[in-house]
Design an enzyme around this catalytic site. Sequence first.
Site, mmCIF file in Angstrom:
data_model
loop_
_atom_site.group_PDB
_atom_site.id
_atom_site.type_symbol
_atom_site.label_atom_id
_atom_site.label_comp_id
_atom_site.label_asym_id
_atom_site.label_seq_id
_atom_site.Cartn_x
_atom_site.Cartn_y
_atom_site.Cartn_z
ATOM 1 N N LYS A 1 94.625 30.526 -49.699
ATOM 2 C CA LYS A 1 93.486 29.495 -49.947
ATOM 3 C C LYS A 1 94.041 28.155 -50.517
ATOM 4 C CE LYS A 1 91.184 32.612 -52.306
ATOM 5 N NZ LYS A 1 91.726 33.628 -52.009
ATOM 6 N N THR A 2 94.774 28.337 -51.643
ATOM 7 C CA THR A 2 95.243 27.343 -52.449
ATOM 8 C C THR A 2 96.211 26.359 -51.418
ATOM 9 O OG1 THR A 2 95.416 28.146 -54.350
ATOM 10 C CG2 THR A 2 96.679 26.246 -54.238
ATOM 11 N N ASP B 1 89.383 25.884 -57.720
ATOM 12 C CA ASP B 1 89.905 27.596 -57.589
ATOM 13 C C ASP B 1 88.833 28.604 -58.159
ATOM 14 O OD1 ASP B 1 90.991 29.627 -56.241
ATOM 15 O OD2 ASP B 1 92.815 29.538 -57.883
ATOM 16 N N THR C 1 87.175 34.378 -54.320
ATOM 17 C CA THR C 1 87.776 35.782 -54.267
ATOM 18 C C THR C 1 86.373 36.482 -54.084
ATOM 19 O OG1 THR C 1 88.342 36.128 -56.490
ATOM 20 C CG2 THR C 1 89.926 35.678 -55.327
ATOM 21 N N ARG D 1 101.611 36.419 -50.149
ATOM 22 C CA ARG D 1 102.358 36.147 -51.685
ATOM 23 C C ARG D 1 103.118 37.242 -52.067
ATOM 24 N NH1 ARG D 1 97.902 34.711 -55.909
ATOM 25 N NH2 ARG D 1 97.657 32.834 -54.723
#
Length: 358
Positions: free
Chosen positions: A70-71, A115, A164, A223
């Site tokens: 997302k980032t 975020d 999230t 990640r």
Amino acid sequence: MAARDRDSLVSAAGEAEERALEAALRPKNLDDFVGQARVRQQLSLVLEASRIRERTADHVLLSGPPGLGKTTLAMIIAAEMNAPLRISSGPAIQHAGDLAAILSSLTEGEILFLDEIHRMSRPAEEMLYMAMEDFRVDIVVGKGPGATAIPLDLPPFTLVGATTRAGLLPGPLRDRFGFTGHLEFYSTGELELVLRRSAMLLDLKVNSAGFAEIASRSRGTPRIANRLLRRVRDWALVHKLEEIDLRAASAALDMYEVDARGLDRLDRSVLTALITKFNGGPVGLSTLAIAVGEETETVETVAEPYLVREGLLGRTPRGRVATAAAWEHLGMVPPAGAMFGETLFTLTEESAPELFED
């Protein structure tokens, strides 16, 4: 293994140094972004249309579990639109004044990335409604009957929100986003592509079997895949290996207590306690947490989501239960009449012939 150590391996959270390394591996444009084909296609269309119209892009909401990009997508949006990027987070905005200070300093066309937007305070959230829709905010000066609202016009900007837990976003806020994209967990094949790109950037030699082994233990999360790749790199460096193969990847990840299904020490502790101490359940969450020596929140937010997704643990009104797959994964055989969820499971000669052999 302490919670801090666990975060550095199979958690989607990360320490500052780890985040810096992850940033170096981030793709810089949509063409380099692996996976999420549908979201990439839709987002590319939105951005291209904005460039053709020579207007700022619509506000974008990205939802999904942590560690899926997302980032990275927010940074790509800024790069694709050739616009500056401002980064903040929901927990950092606890007052309307905090948000007003950020919004008033934006330049035209700037991308504002928030975020964990669902954790923003309610007053700031209500101010954001008007800012997103009308590019205007009202600054309240004074208190009580003498308070005065001063309107402040904002330059057109694009808000990129990441969450999230999309269900916690209020409807009025969610509806103001022009595009909503939900990111899904990656397949093993997609993670192999992520790892190949990362290995090239890190100048690592890894064969196909090594990539497949690391990808299969990465919980469907890029990640985590990149983090495991770096740990395997460290293991290979210490053991003076020029190429990482299946044996090296497997040995390295076994040393870090990440098993063939991506379970770590905490995951296996939860399943082991559930099976050996409570005969597979059902058992309450707090009791289970005490049995493994962890906080209730740690078990619920760190271990449970992946165990449930893998079909190893079930959540029922009566408590947590270990599924047949959990018994099998730990190399144990469930007793006859074991409860799996709300269904009575009975072993038969057809389902478990090894138990009926002479």
